[in-house]
Design an enzyme around this catalytic site. Sequence first.
Site: not given
Lengths: 341, 341
Positions: B71, B178, B194, B284, B290
């Site tokens: 993660r 990342h 990000y 991803e 989600r």
Amino acid sequence: MIIDIHGHYTTAPKALEAWRNRQIAAIKSPSEMPSASELHIGDDELRESIEANQLRLMRERGLDLTVFSPRASFMAHHIGDFEVSSTWAAICNELCYRVSELFPDSFIPAAMLPQSPGVDVSTCIPELVKCVEQYGNVAINLNPDPSGGHWTSPPLSDRYWYPIYEKMVEYDVPAMIHVSTSCNACFHTTGAHYLNADTTAFMQCLTSDLFRDFPTLKFVIPHGGGAVPYHWGRFRGLAQELKKPLLKDHLLNNVFFDTCVYHQPGIDLLTRVIPVDNILFASEMIGAVRGIDPETGHYFDDTKRYVEAAHIEPDARYKIYEGNARRVYPRLDAALKAKGR
Amino acid sequence: MIIDIHGHYTTAPKALEAWRNRQIAAIKSPSEMPSASELHIGDDELRESIEANQLRLMRERGLDLTVFSPRASFMAHHIGDFEVSSTWAAICNELCYRVSELFPDSFIPAAMLPQSPGVDVSTCIPELVKCVEQYGNVAINLNPDPSGGHWTSPPLSDRYWYPIYEKMVEYDVPAMIHVSTSCNACFHTTGAHYLNADTTAFMQCLTSDLFRDFPTLKFVIPHGGGAVPYHWGRFRGLAQELKKPLLKDHLLNNVFFDTCVYHQPGIDLLTRVIPVDNILFASEMIGAVRGIDPETGHYFDDTKRYVEAAHIEPDARYKIYEGNARRVYPRLDAALKAKGR
């Protein structure tokens, strides 16, 4: 009428930079600090610097009016203390005001603020008041990171910023959220720091309820909104995860994007994704990208070409070119109407 | 065959987080530091955490194989010292390895590194060697900002990073660039940090001649490349200003973008702007976003739907789904071929 809401005075006479260099050098030897009155730039020099550059290109491209602010990368709020920033901001704002007086039909000023990292932002209010009331500025540029790439200030949703917002609301002037040069080696100024700041500012708005406190506050996110329109699905999804309203209700009454995106596919995405009422024409000319695109034979920053070629209705084009600017910049609209425009 | 090159183990059993919380608490009281052997997660728990989540969605969406790494937001390299990061990385990498052993047809591991701000990156080599040689990892995740949003490390073009690159080249493993969680209040982790890191890393490559020193080094920029494809004209123009070669020659033999862009217009722009050889399928999943998009009725992160609907040739789709991954991740290709896939 075509209004470019994002132009900087990147072509100021060399005397300005020379004065600034003396000022910066004097931070370590205060006895040598130059006074503002030691800078002499005549009207002819100003005229020449504009006519040969911004105005020439505006005429070539058919742009009528530019909202004109001091060179963003030269704001450099991280240099020196509040006094240094204050003198520098006053000089730069006065020059943009003088340009607007010399070319009243073509330029209208927007102000940089004398921000300084860690300093109470209410110290910026006198310069803001002067620029709006005496210089006729129709907007401000607000730097969300006066540290220049170290991001030491609180997010834009923090009460730290509220004194500025209260004054913005009182005057009904929008803020373009625009960082300055990066002094962090990780971030190239125009290739990373600018775009990152745009994305960062948008997300700071998204996670907060800032516009509940200031329902009429208006932010313009430059450079086409950084990464935001390209990742609009991500932002819609994040807002949903965070139990925020739909972005159109949560942010789009207050947040607007300019068209400083230097290729056709980018403008096509922007106009496909972002409601037309939230897009304002701009080119940031003469700015970060001054060359000619070998793929098209035209200047990268000739953004009017992309807007012309976008698959949008004529009415949408009117809004992007003029209508939205009049709505988001009420003082600009008033100034135009006062001249019968 | 559809390969998702960007999946994280975001659904690990709760015992992992509990152990990590004990580890973090013990930074201030070292006598309470838990040992790695105190963490017990059985194979059944691993199976369940995968079957109910990633594997279920992979099957629903028709994805065959995921390059699976710890993660990202939990890497948190800024927490504690190298020892803390080292133990944590070893635990997380072992779990992803075990998942790949339990589901060898569906998952293949990529490693996080035990980075720690200010620490020589050659300290990461032993973990990298173990992950490649013993665990069969086909890639690494390289954090360009182990400080977590303060950006205190040198740019990726700096020799500071070269020990990692030398090992990557030796093994022919690519790095996904990342970042991890942001501990800077300015940056929302998945909504700003990000994307900013993606843009920043690309620009660090652009301004440098890194790939002249490492012609076979490969970087995957996740989240669709941050702001880069949307601003491709800007980047082409900046490269031109900086007297660099055309981006296709300067960077595109070494830099690749994934498809973690969560709406159709974004993927349409990506596939329109970036050469198809530089686009790798990824979702991803299960990650930052989600939920289900109310505009489509489908998961935001079901990126296969967007790739299916993009106006590209069937051959381009094969490259995005499989061909490019086999080329950019040679150890993945070798592992597949060893199984006759």
